[in-house]
Design a protein around this motif. Structure first.
Motif, mmCIF file in Angstrom:
data_model
loop_
_atom_site.group_PDB
_atom_site.id
_atom_site.type_symbol
_atom_site.label_atom_id
_atom_site.label_comp_id
_atom_site.label_asym_id
_atom_site.label_seq_id
_atom_site.Cartn_x
_atom_site.Cartn_y
_atom_site.Cartn_z
ATOM 1 N N TYR A 62 -38.514 11.843 -33.585
ATOM 2 C CA TYR A 62 -37.149 11.447 -33.932
ATOM 3 C C TYR A 62 -36.144 12.392 -33.307
ATOM 4 O O TYR A 62 -35.174 11.964 -32.665
ATOM 5 C CB TYR A 62 -36.996 11.386 -35.452
ATOM 6 C CG TYR A 62 -35.585 11.195 -35.917
ATOM 7 C CD1 TYR A 62 -34.929 9.985 -35.708
ATOM 8 C CD2 TYR A 62 -34.882 12.228 -36.548
ATOM 9 C CE1 TYR A 62 -33.632 9.812 -36.117
ATOM 10 C CE2 TYR A 62 -33.587 12.063 -36.970
ATOM 11 C CZ TYR A 62 -32.950 10.841 -36.748
ATOM 12 O OH TYR A 62 -31.649 10.685 -37.160
ATOM 13 N N ALA B 274 -43.354 5.612 -42.964
ATOM 14 C CA ALA B 274 -43.731 5.357 -41.577
ATOM 15 C C ALA B 274 -42.950 4.173 -41.052
ATOM 16 O O ALA B 274 -42.650 3.237 -41.800
ATOM 17 C CB ALA B 274 -45.223 5.079 -41.508
ATOM 18 N N PRO B 275 -42.594 4.208 -39.796
ATOM 19 C CA PRO B 275 -41.917 3.038 -39.204
ATOM 20 C C PRO B 275 -42.917 1.888 -39.092
ATOM 21 O O PRO B 275 -44.126 2.109 -39.116
ATOM 22 C CB PRO B 275 -41.496 3.533 -37.832
ATOM 23 C CG PRO B 275 -42.455 4.616 -37.499
ATOM 24 C CD PRO B 275 -42.883 5.244 -38.790
ATOM 25 N N LEU C 236 -43.678 12.349 -36.556
ATOM 26 C CA LEU C 236 -42.597 11.353 -36.570
ATOM 27 C C LEU C 236 -41.251 12.053 -36.440
ATOM 28 O O LEU C 236 -40.364 11.620 -35.704
ATOM 29 C CB LEU C 236 -42.644 10.537 -37.853
ATOM 30 C CG LEU C 236 -43.906 9.677 -38.052
ATOM 31 C CD1 LEU C 236 -43.984 9.131 -39.471
ATOM 32 C CD2 LEU C 236 -43.904 8.525 -37.039
ATOM 33 N N PHE D 94 -38.207 5.007 -38.066
ATOM 34 C CA PHE D 94 -38.394 6.128 -38.986
ATOM 35 C C PHE D 94 -37.073 6.451 -39.685
ATOM 36 O O PHE D 94 -37.020 6.642 -40.894
ATOM 37 C CB PHE D 94 -38.899 7.325 -38.170
ATOM 38 C CG PHE D 94 -39.208 8.538 -38.972
ATOM 39 C CD1 PHE D 94 -40.079 8.458 -40.081
ATOM 40 C CD2 PHE D 94 -38.646 9.775 -38.655
ATOM 41 C CE1 PHE D 94 -40.373 9.597 -40.813
ATOM 42 C CE2 PHE D 94 -38.941 10.910 -39.405
ATOM 43 C CZ PHE D 94 -39.801 10.826 -40.479
#
Lengths: 876, 491
Positions: free
Chosen positions: A868, A732-733, A864, A761
């Motif tokens: 992205y 996870a970012p 995510l 990410f």
């Protein structure tokens, strides 16, 4: 409270005088003022007791009647008491007048709205004029004394409220010409005249006939407050400040009296001066100060009026009179004193400064006057003590210091001698017969000899050091004086080491001219001749002051030997103090061994701890930082050396927060290796040493991150990127909280909070380990299939820019492509640490976009990944 | 030009506080002005207790000499005048004029009519000289004439009333406190016109004028090649003029015989109305020569009622009246001494008394003396630290006398013996004490016929003269000695 007896009052007054503040804070304090006023009218108390009550009110009106209203009421009551006195002689009238005056003046009550003032002023003026005020004011025999008292009261009121009597100058002049008492009237007139001149000058008004003699009726007409109101804002010094301030400052230059006024003024001053011999010497002096101040700078008023008085006054040895002449000298300079007069005045002063018939205090004051003499043409800078030009060595020879003099006389004369030595040095031809330097040297040697006596009083030692200090201050540039002085002081230390505190004090105060050589000889003295045990504590005290990087081995040798003898706490601390000085001076080798030994062998745990601390500091801090850490605190001076040391540590060793001189950013991604690694770019605004960057991730998303250390960074000098390996627990970012700890060029440690770093990410993407050579497609398909059923699947449309799919892939996904069929189809496999995968199929790209099928074994990654990919298309 | 407060503090060494405030007086109207003038630098007058403590500390009169205290002992804490700054409660009280005399500390705080920071030079503060004059005045009042404690206490009790006269509001009106005392007593007298402020009332009675010349001779004799002996005569002329009238005029002339030594450094009483410039300029600073003014010295004046010092002078006589040498050698616990004294032939050989005192400092008590004197007798003082050679009324015909002997000392006891800071080791002196009546060393005399009095009645004029020794030292020539110079008689 009922009336008190004489004894109770005596007791009460005694208690009050012992400590007024304590008494007033006590239970009886509040009533004292009222009791005192009422008991003045009591018939039971004797006059003597009442006089003592009044005496108290003369000294402590502010305590008895603390505010204006109370002061006004007190003055009224005192005046009532005065009026009610029976007509027989009484010792109370005079103190009652003084007390009413004091109450009004100190209580801020004096003014046109105060009823008591409006009663007191005409009463005083009437008494001063010798008017018959009726039987209530006592028998005729008392009138003369009351007349003088009234003048004194008026003068005090005029002092506190300048201009009060400005309208009565003519009247006062008239009185002085008649039979009035000369001294009180002269002083009153002189003061009122001076004040009126200053106030009128300030208001740019003329004298307006103020001086014209007149017998204006005194009682019944309203008091003229106009001048006092103008003057009230500026309480005037009665004496000019010194050295003669600019004429404009005294405010009289603008006053240009008409010829008639000038004549009147001259006549008034002449009248005052002509009868001045009838005044007591101290009163004559006051008159001269006042008139000198009044006439200074006033146009058309030549100071020659003073001349006839001067010769008579110069003949005396009276302090006040000679002082007043000096005031005139400062005020008028050459206009009153020619060069010959100046020489004569100097002669008389020189004579008075040593005359056996005068007391020591007078000698000292005259010596001060000589060194601050107001010369007609001063050469040196004003405000500094200097020998006047006309005071040659011959005049001074009677003023040379000797060991038999009182310490103050010795120092004062020594100062003069030093000034002579300076002059002597400047002269090219030196006198053959007598050298002031030689004399000085002998005197100092004598002083040192006395100071060296064991058991002698401290005052003798203090005197010796004061003399040495004075000499250094005056003659710092003369090696001929300093060399023997240094040698002599070293010998003094040798013979009486107990004077160490004086030496330390001297070293603290003198400049390097004496300080440097003295340090060297003292260190040699201590190290080379340790002497007996009793001197050890003094030696250590001196060494703590003088130890530096020089002669290290000898100093350390001395300390090693001394350590065994340092048995008590004081000595151990003194020893450690020397270590500290060496630490500061950057002595490393040898000192570490000594400190280690001390940390083991000292008996006292405090001493051991301190030794250990110093050892740790020595071992861990670089030289400059050590210096700063142990250096004196730059903060406000501390009360004790312990506190100072503590403050020094606090400032130097405690980490202080500071705005960051560092900028941190994330550089290009490097998708390789077993874990994701951030490449950090650093820029600094100032040199930074021992940088430590600490990172923290909120929550448990990543494993704790290690710190990054950089030895040094300089602004403008490129620095290799810093690598920060990330250990995500989930893909996870996140934001990284960043703190920097670093050392400034001055050696202080600072910490700074940097802006958070964003871990995206994509920063977490890693390629899969290379598939076995050959069947990449199979490898990919295997991965693809393995995602389900545990994982998730999705597809989305990724818009493409003009450069098409190829550009997008090469820009963002290159390292992760497993199977490529450019330009339309790519299979991408991304490893997301710790153990997730993201697989993308980009196939059948069209002109404006490409459909993306994606699979992952971790459903949480799906949003995510979606974000992205959509982000990619947005950047395209 | 005023005082904010004045104190008298008796110094009591050994007492818990070190002293007692015997008298204090504050001047609140002056204090009020101080507050305005001093502005931010204003420091109020403290109460008596804290003031005394701070003053005793600053004057080094507390018995806590043992440790180095920076605020007092620092080398840069230099006082060159009797004006001090006292640290009280975190602030500095300045300027405090103070001096110690006869175990009494006299102190006052003059008003400074400007800011106190930085300190203005003392010469610019008119209240400084006034403060000194006030304290000198109080000192004269307490100690002139008598010295016993009861009388001093009586006088201390009179002080509040006297200062109410002489300094009612802090501005000094008359430094002569006796005058103020008289003015209280004279209050009933109606003052005629132009009465001087320094003369309370007038004299009634038989007119008489008394003039007394007292010369004190000081000397420092070394008997060394490289140090010149020095000596100096200090004269004081005291007058008491009992004359009728408000302002009687008197002129006194002092004369010298043909070989007399000129009078120099003349300081006159303020009542002297005019002064010849030769008197004003005659100074010991100048080298002596035949052209020096040698009188007659005329002093016209209007006398005050009380006895007063008309003038002081110094003089450089060609030879000291008694010339001598003193040799002292230390031999373990003994010292060997040799003294020789010679009276100059020109000096009147008729003493009221003449003694040589030979003190021994920083040693134990004298236990034994073996001596031989050519004249007079030798005694040991009761304190066993001093030999007294009683020479008597006359020197023998030879004018020369001598003493030799050996003095033995016991063990030194530290507590009893006061420490002397000059006489260390063999540095030692003998001090001569003598008095000769009807004689002056300069030859100066006041001729009865030359005294002019302009007053009613012919006054009886009496004149007196005497010579006394004062600080007449002969130093051991076998050891170093402190050098003192008078006037230009230097080196």
């Amino acid at each position: 409270m009922g009336p008190r007896s004489r004894e109770t009052w005596a007791q009460r007054l005694g208690a009050f005088r012992a400590s007024p503040s304590a008494f007033m804070a006590g239970p009886e304090g509040e009533d004292l003022g009222c009791d005192l006023l009422s008991e003045l009218r009591s018939e039971k108390l004797s006059e003597q007791t009442k006089v003592s009550l009044l005496a108290l009110s003369l000294e402590y009106p502010a305590q008895l009647w603390p505010d204006t209203a109370a002061a006004e009421a007190a003055a009224t009551s005192l005046l009532d008491t005065l009026v009610l006195l029976p007509p027989r002689p009484s010792a109370l009238r005079r103190p009652l007048l003084l007390a009413a005056t004091t109450a009004l003046a100190t209580g801020d009550a004096l003014g046109p709205t105060s009823a008591a003032s409006l009663r007191l002023l005409p009463l005083l003026l009437g008494l001063a004029c010798g008017s018959d005020l009726g039987r209530g004011f006592g028998p005729a025999s008392e009138q003369r004394s009351l007349q003088a008292t009234a003048c004194e009261c008026l003068r005090e009121l005029e002092s506190c409220k300048p201009g009060l009597l400005g309208g009565r100058l003519g009247l006062l002049r008239g009185l002085l010409g008649q039979e009035g008492p000369v001294q009180p009237l002269s002083l009153l007139l002189a003061l009122a005249l001076r004040n009126a001149l200053v106030i009128q000058a300030r208001a740019r008004a003329g004298l307006q006939g103020l001086l014209m003699a007149g017998d204006a009726p005194t009682v019944g007409i309203p008091w003229n407050w106009a001048l006092a109101e103008e003057g009230a804002a500026h309480l005037q010094p009665q004496a000019p400040s010194w050295p003669a301030t600019e004429v404009q400052e005294c405010g009289l230059a603008v006053l240009e009296p008409s010829p008639e006024e000038a004549r009147e003024l001259r006549a008034a001053v002449a009248q005052l001066l002509d009868t001045s011999y009838l005044l007591t010497p101290v009163a004559q002096a006051q008159l001269l100060w006042l008139l000198g101040w009044a006439l200074r700078g006033l146009r058309g008023q030549p100071p020659v009026l003073f001349k006839p008085q001067l010769v008579r006054l110069l003949g005396t040895g009276q302090l006040t009179l000679l002082h007043a002449i000096l005031a005139l000298k400062a005020a008028f300079g050459e206009a009153l004193f020619t060069a010959q007069d100046e020489a004569l005045l100097l002669r008389r002063l020189t004579l008075a400064a040593q005359h056996p018939a005068l007391p020591l205090s007078a000698h000292l004051f005259y010596l001060h006057c000589l060194l601050s003499f107001p010369e007609n043409w001063p050469l040196g800078p004003t405000g500094e003590e200097a020998a006047p030009l006309l005071l040659g060595p011959r005049l001074c020879r009677g003023l040379l210091p000797s060991l038999l003099h009182d310490p103050m006389a010795l120092l004062a004369r020594l100062h003069l001698l030093c000034l002579l030595c300076v002059d002597d040095e400047e002269k090219e031809e030196k006198a053959q017969d007598w050298s002031p330097q030689h004399y000085l040297e002998e005197l100092l040697a004598g002083l040192r000899q006395r100071a060296a006596l064991d058991g002698g009083p401290r005052a003798l030692a203090t005197l010796c050091f004061q003399a040495s200090y004075l000499v250094v201050r005056c003659l710092a540039m003369q090696p001929a004086v300093l060399t023997p002085l240094t040698r002599g002081l070293a010998q003094l230390y040798q013979s009486r080491p107990a004077l160490a505190p004086h030496f330390v004090d001297l070293l603290d105060r003198v400049g390097p001219e004496l300080g440097e050589p003295l340090r060297v000889v003292l260190r040699q003295e201590v190290v080379a001749r340790p002497g007996k045990d009793e001197a050890l504590c003094w030696h250590l005290q001196i060494l703590a002051k003088v130890a530096d990087g020089n002669a290290q081995s000898a100093t350390l040798g001395f300390l090693r030997a001394a350590a065994a003898r340092c048995t008590d706490w004081d000595l151990q601390q003194a020893l450690l103090q020397v270590c500290r000085a060496l630490l500061r001076a950057g002595v490393g080798k040898g000192l570490a061994d000594l400190l280690q030994a001390l940390a083991r062998q000292l008996e006292d745990p405090d001493g051991r701890d301190r030794a250990r601390l110093y050892y740790i500091l020595l071992a861990h801090l670089a030289g400059p930082k050590l210096g700063v850490a142990l250096g004196p605190s730059l903060a406000a001076p501390a009360a004790s050396s312990l506190v100072a040391e503590n403050q020094g540590f606090a400032a130097a060793l405690m980490v202080q927060e500071a705005p960051a001189p560092i900028q941190l950013s994330v550089g290009p991604r490097r998708a390789e290796g077993p874990v994701p690694v951030l490449q950090l770019q650093v820029e600094v605004l100032e040199p930074v040493y021992s940088l430590e960057l600490r990172f923290r991730v909120e929550g448990q998303l990543y494993a704790p991150l290690g710190a990054i250390h950089v030895p040094c960074l300089y602004p403008g000098r490129p620095c290799r990127p810093l690598l920060l390996p990330l250990q995500p627990r989930r893909p996870a970012p996140t934001h990284l909280d960043v703190r920097a700890l670093y050392t400034t060029p001055s050696g202080l440690t600072r910490h700074a909070h940097l802006p958070p770093l964003l871990v995206t990410f994509a920063d977490l993407f890693l390629p899969f380990p290379q598939s076995p050579e050959g069947d990449k497609q199979g490898f990919f398909e295997e991965l693809w299939d393995s995602c389900l059923p545990k994982g998730a699947e999705s597809s989305l449309w990724c818009p493409l820019g003009p450069r098409g799919l190829e550009a997008l892939v090469s820009h963002h996904l290159e390292p992760f492509v497993v199977v490529a069929e450019p330009p339309t189809s790519y299979h991408v496999a991304i490893h997301l640490p710790p153990n997730s995968r993201l697989l993308l199929r980009l196939e059948a790209a069209q002109v404006d976009g490409v459909p993306v099928a994606l699979r992952t074994d971790d459903w949480a990654v799906l949003p995510l990944a979606g974000d992205y990919l959509r982000g990619l298309s947005a950047t395209v | 030009m005023a005082q904010r407060a004045v104190w008298l503090i008796s110094h009591e060494p050994g007492a818990p506080l070190g002293g007692t405030v015997r008298f204090s007086r504050r001047y609140p109207t002056v204090e009020k002005r101080a507050k305005v003038f001093n502005g931010a630098s204003y420091m109020p007058i403290p109460e008596d207790g804290p003031f005394m403590k701070a003053l005793l500390f600053e004057l080094r009169l507390l018995d806590d000499d043992k440790d180095f205290i920076e605020s007092r002992d620092s080398c840069s804490h230099i006082n060159k005048t009797s004006v001090y700054g006292l640290l009280i409660g975190g602030g500095e009280l300045w300027p405090v004029v103070a001096f110690l005399k006869n175990n009494m500390i006299y102190a006052c705080v003059p008003l400074v009519e400007q800011t106190l920071s930085p300190h203005p030079p003392l010469i610019s503060i008119s209240g400084i000289s006034q403060g000194f004059e006030l304290l000198f005045g109080i000192q004269d009042f307490l100690y002139l004439g008598q010295k016993n404690d009861t009388e001093i206490n009586t006088k201390l009790n009179q002080l509040p009333d006297l200062l109410l006269q002489a300094c009612p509001f802090g501005t000094l009106l008359d430094a002569n406190l006796q005058n103020s005392l008289d003015s209280i007593n004279f209050a009933s007298v109606t003052h005629p016109q132009k009465q001087p402020a320094w003369k309370v009332g007038t004299y009634k009675g038989k007119p008489q004028v008394s003039i007394s010349i007292t010369e004190k001779v000081k000397s420092m004799q070394y008997d060394k090649q490289d140090i010149a002996d020095t000596w100096q005569v200090v004269g004081a002329v005291t007058c008491k003029c009992d004359l009728e009238g408000i302002m009687p005029n008197v002129t006194i002339s002092l004369s010298l015989p043909t070989n007399g030594s000129p009078l120099q450094d003349i300081l006159v009483h303020p009542c002297v109305t005019s002064l010849d410039s030769a008197i004003l300029t005659s100074s010991s600073i100048d080298a002596m020569d035949d052209s020096a003014f040698s009188g007659p010295y005329k002093f016209p004046f209007t006398p005050p009622l009380e006895s007063f010092n008309l003038c002081y002078y110094t003089s450089q006589v060609p030879v000291p009246p008694i010339l001598g040498f003193y040799q002292m050698k230390e031999e373990e616990i003994k010292v060997k001494i040799t003294v020789n004294l010679k009276l100059h032939e020109s000096v009147k050989n008729n003493f009221e008394f003449c003694e040589a005192h030979i003190p021994f400092y920083n040693r134990g008590p004298i236990t034994h003396v073996e001596s031989k004197v050519s004249f007079g007798q030798l005694e040991v003082s009761r304190e066993k630290s001093l030999l007294i050679w009683i020479i008597g009324q006359k020197f023998p015909k030879s004018m020369e006398i001598s003493l030799s002997g050996t003095v033995t000392f016991g063990a030194k006891s530290h507590e009893k013996q006061p420490f002397d800071e000059i006489c260390i080791g063999a540095t030692a002196y003998l001090k001569l004490h003598f008095k000769i009546l009807d004689y002056t060393l300069t030859g100066c005399y006041a001729d009865q016929h030359s005294v002019q009095v302009f007053a009613s009645g012919k006054p009886k004029i009496s004149t007196y003269r005497k010579l006394i020794s004062s600080d007449y030292y002969i130093w051991n020539s076998k050891a170093p000695a402190p050098v003192v110079t008078y006037g230009s008689l230097l080196l």
